[in-house]
Design a protein around this motif. Structure first.
Motif, mmCIF file in Angstrom:
data_model
loop_
_atom_site.group_PDB
_atom_site.id
_atom_site.type_symbol
_atom_site.label_atom_id
_atom_site.label_comp_id
_atom_site.label_asym_id
_atom_site.label_seq_id
_atom_site.Cartn_x
_atom_site.Cartn_y
_atom_site.Cartn_z
ATOM 1 N N UNK A 99 38.036 41.313 31.420
ATOM 2 C CA UNK A 99 37.973 41.231 32.875
ATOM 3 C C UNK A 99 36.840 40.299 33.323
ATOM 4 N N UNK A 100 35.670 40.437 32.725
ATOM 5 C CA UNK A 100 34.540 39.595 33.108
ATOM 6 C C UNK A 100 34.788 38.125 32.782
ATOM 7 N N UNK A 101 35.463 37.875 31.680
ATOM 8 C CA UNK A 101 35.817 36.500 31.328
ATOM 9 C C UNK A 101 36.774 35.920 32.353
ATOM 10 N N UNK A 102 37.700 36.746 32.834
ATOM 11 C CA UNK A 102 38.644 36.293 33.862
ATOM 12 C C UNK A 102 37.933 35.982 35.173
ATOM 13 N N UNK A 103 36.972 36.815 35.553
ATOM 14 C CA UNK A 103 36.196 36.556 36.769
ATOM 15 C C UNK A 103 35.496 35.203 36.676
ATOM 16 N N UNK A 104 34.972 34.892 35.509
ATOM 17 C CA UNK A 104 34.213 33.656 35.317
ATOM 18 C C UNK A 104 35.082 32.408 35.351
ATOM 19 N N UNK A 105 36.392 32.575 35.375
ATOM 20 C CA UNK A 105 37.288 31.414 35.450
ATOM 21 C C UNK A 105 37.074 30.624 36.745
ATOM 22 N N UNK A 106 36.584 31.293 37.777
ATOM 23 C CA UNK A 106 36.336 30.604 39.046
ATOM 24 C C UNK A 106 34.891 30.861 39.483
ATOM 25 N N UNK A 107 33.955 30.029 39.057
ATOM 26 C CA UNK A 107 32.573 30.198 39.510
ATOM 27 C C UNK A 107 32.483 30.006 41.027
ATOM 28 N N UNK A 108 31.753 30.886 41.679
ATOM 29 C CA UNK A 108 31.597 30.831 43.132
ATOM 30 C C UNK A 108 30.131 30.675 43.499
ATOM 31 N N UNK A 109 29.914 29.963 44.596
ATOM 32 C CA UNK A 109 28.598 29.908 45.182
ATOM 33 C C UNK A 109 28.727 30.313 46.645
ATOM 34 N N UNK A 110 27.637 30.314 47.377
ATOM 35 C CA UNK A 110 27.652 30.729 48.778
ATOM 36 C C UNK A 110 27.338 29.533 49.661
ATOM 37 N N UNK A 111 28.150 29.355 50.696
ATOM 38 C CA UNK A 111 27.999 28.235 51.635
ATOM 39 C C UNK A 111 27.583 28.786 52.991
ATOM 40 N N UNK A 112 26.419 28.310 53.457
ATOM 41 C CA UNK A 112 25.889 28.767 54.741
ATOM 42 C C UNK A 112 26.492 27.971 55.893
ATOM 43 N N UNK A 113 26.931 28.669 56.928
ATOM 44 C CA UNK A 113 27.434 28.041 58.156
ATOM 45 C C UNK A 113 26.703 28.645 59.352
ATOM 46 N N UNK A 135 43.808 32.258 40.602
ATOM 47 C CA UNK A 135 44.639 33.458 40.562
ATOM 48 C C UNK A 135 44.080 34.477 39.573
ATOM 49 N N UNK A 136 43.798 34.024 38.356
ATOM 50 C CA UNK A 136 43.271 34.929 37.332
ATOM 51 C C UNK A 136 41.966 35.563 37.812
ATOM 52 N N UNK A 137 41.076 34.740 38.355
ATOM 53 C CA UNK A 137 39.782 35.247 38.805
ATOM 54 C C UNK A 137 39.937 36.202 39.982
ATOM 55 N N UNK A 138 40.856 35.899 40.883
ATOM 56 C CA UNK A 138 41.049 36.757 42.058
ATOM 57 C C UNK A 138 41.540 38.144 41.647
ATOM 58 N N UNK A 139 42.454 38.204 40.705
ATOM 59 C CA UNK A 139 42.936 39.502 40.230
ATOM 60 C C UNK A 139 41.806 40.294 39.567
ATOM 61 N N UNK A 140 40.994 39.606 38.792
ATOM 62 C CA UNK A 140 39.885 40.278 38.122
ATOM 63 C C UNK A 140 38.810 40.703 39.119
ATOM 64 N N UNK A 141 38.498 39.847 40.094
ATOM 65 C CA UNK A 141 37.492 40.204 41.093
ATOM 66 C C UNK A 141 37.936 41.400 41.920
ATOM 67 N N UNK A 142 39.225 41.424 42.261
ATOM 68 C CA UNK A 142 39.751 42.551 43.034
ATOM 69 C C UNK A 142 39.596 43.854 42.259
ATOM 70 N N UNK A 143 39.796 43.783 40.961
ATOM 71 C CA UNK A 143 39.638 44.978 40.124
ATOM 72 C C UNK A 143 38.177 45.396 40.043
ATOM 73 N N UNK A 144 37.288 44.428 39.857
ATOM 74 C CA UNK A 144 35.862 44.730 39.815
ATOM 75 C C UNK A 144 35.408 45.365 41.125
ATOM 76 N N UNK A 145 35.860 44.798 42.244
ATOM 77 C CA UNK A 145 35.477 45.336 43.551
ATOM 78 C C UNK A 145 35.992 46.761 43.723
ATOM 79 N N UNK A 146 37.209 47.009 43.276
ATOM 80 C CA UNK A 146 37.766 48.353 43.404
ATOM 81 C C UNK A 146 37.003 49.355 42.532
#
Length: 207
Positions: A99-113, A135-146
Motif C-alpha cells: 500500500x505504501x509503495x502504491x501511495x508513493x507512485x504519485x509524489x505530492x507537494x503543497x501549493x499555496x494560493x 489511479x494507483x496512488x489515489x486508491x492507496x491514499x483513500x485506503x490510508x485515509x480510511x
C-alpha cells in the motif's frame, strides 16, 4: 449515506447472488467503467477521461486491492474477516508495504494560493501527469485515509449467509451490510432455532 472509495474498492469482490463469489473488475474495460462511475470519489487530479486501462494496469490495481482487503481483515478484528479470501490473506507487513509503495507512485507537494480579498489556501500538487500512477496512488491514499480515520472502528465484515462484503456501520447495532442480508440472516437464525427445537423434541420422545 456517506461513501468511502476504499470500502467500495474492497467490495468489488462480492457474492454473485447465487452460489459463489464474483469480481466486479474482471477486465480492463470493467475497471475503466468502475472508475468512471466513481469519478467524484477520486482526487481532482485524476483525469478519468485520459485514463487508459489495460491488463497491466488491471493487474496492478488488483494487487493493491489484495493489500486493502488484508488490512481490512485486520481492521475488523476480533470480528471475522470476509470469508471470500480469509484463507489466503496477505501478511499484514507485506500488505502495508504494498500500500505504501502504491501511495508513493504519485509524489505530492503543497501549493499555496492566496487571492486578493480571500483567505490563503493550499492544495496538493502532483509531480506526475501519469494517470495510471495517479489511479494507483489515489486508491492507496483513500485506503490510508480510511484506516487512519474515525470510521475504521465501524468497519465490519457482513456475517449474513453467503455475503462477503465489508461495510461501515451506520449505527452501533448494525450487523449486516444491507436489508436483504438482514432478512437472510434472520431467516437462517429462525431455521436454526426451529431445527434445534425439533431435535430436542425428538430426543425427548426417544427417552
Amino acid at each position: 449515506m456517506r461513501r468511502f472509495l476504499a470500502v467500495e474498492f474492497a467490495t468489488t469482490i462480492r457474492h454473485d447472488g447465487q452460489s459463489g463469489v464474483t469480481d466486479d473488475l474482471p477486465t480492463p474495460e470493467a475497471l475503466g467503467a468502475w472508475v468512471a462511475e466513481r469519478a467524484e470519489l477520486f482526487d481532482a487530479g485524476l483525469d478519468v477521461a485520459a485514463l487508459r486501462c489495460d491488463e497491466e494496469l488491471l493487474s496492478e490495481v488488483l494487487a493493491v486491492r489484495q493489500a486493502v482487503r488484508a488490512l481490512f481483515a485486520r481492521a475488523v478484528r476480533p470480528g471475522p474477516p470476509s470469508p471470500a479470501d480469509a484463507h489466503r490473506l496477505l501478511p499484514v507487513d507485506e500488505a502495508m508495504t504494498r500500500l505504501n509503495t502504491a501511495v508513493a507512485r504519485e509524489p505530492l507537494t503543497v501549493w499555496l494560493e492566496w487571492p486578493d480579498g480571500a483567505a490563503p489556501s493550499a492544495r496538493p500538487l502532483s509531480s506526475t501527469d501519469n494517470q495510471r500512477d495517479k489511479l494507483i496512488a489515489a486508491l492507496a491514499r483513500a485506503t490510508t485515509a480510511f484506516l487512519t480515520g474515525p470510521f475504521r472502528e465501524r468497519l465490519r465484515a457482513c456475517t449474513a449467509p453467503r455475503c462477503v462484503r465489508y461495510f461501515v456501520q451506520g449505527h452501533g447495532r448494525q450487523e449486516w451490510c444491507k436489508p436483504g442480508c438482514a432478512d437472510r440472516a434472520r431467516a437462517a437464525r429462525y431455521y436454526q432455532r426451529q431445527r434445534a427445537g425439533r431435535s430436542a423434541r425428538d430426543e425427548g420422545a426417544g427417552t
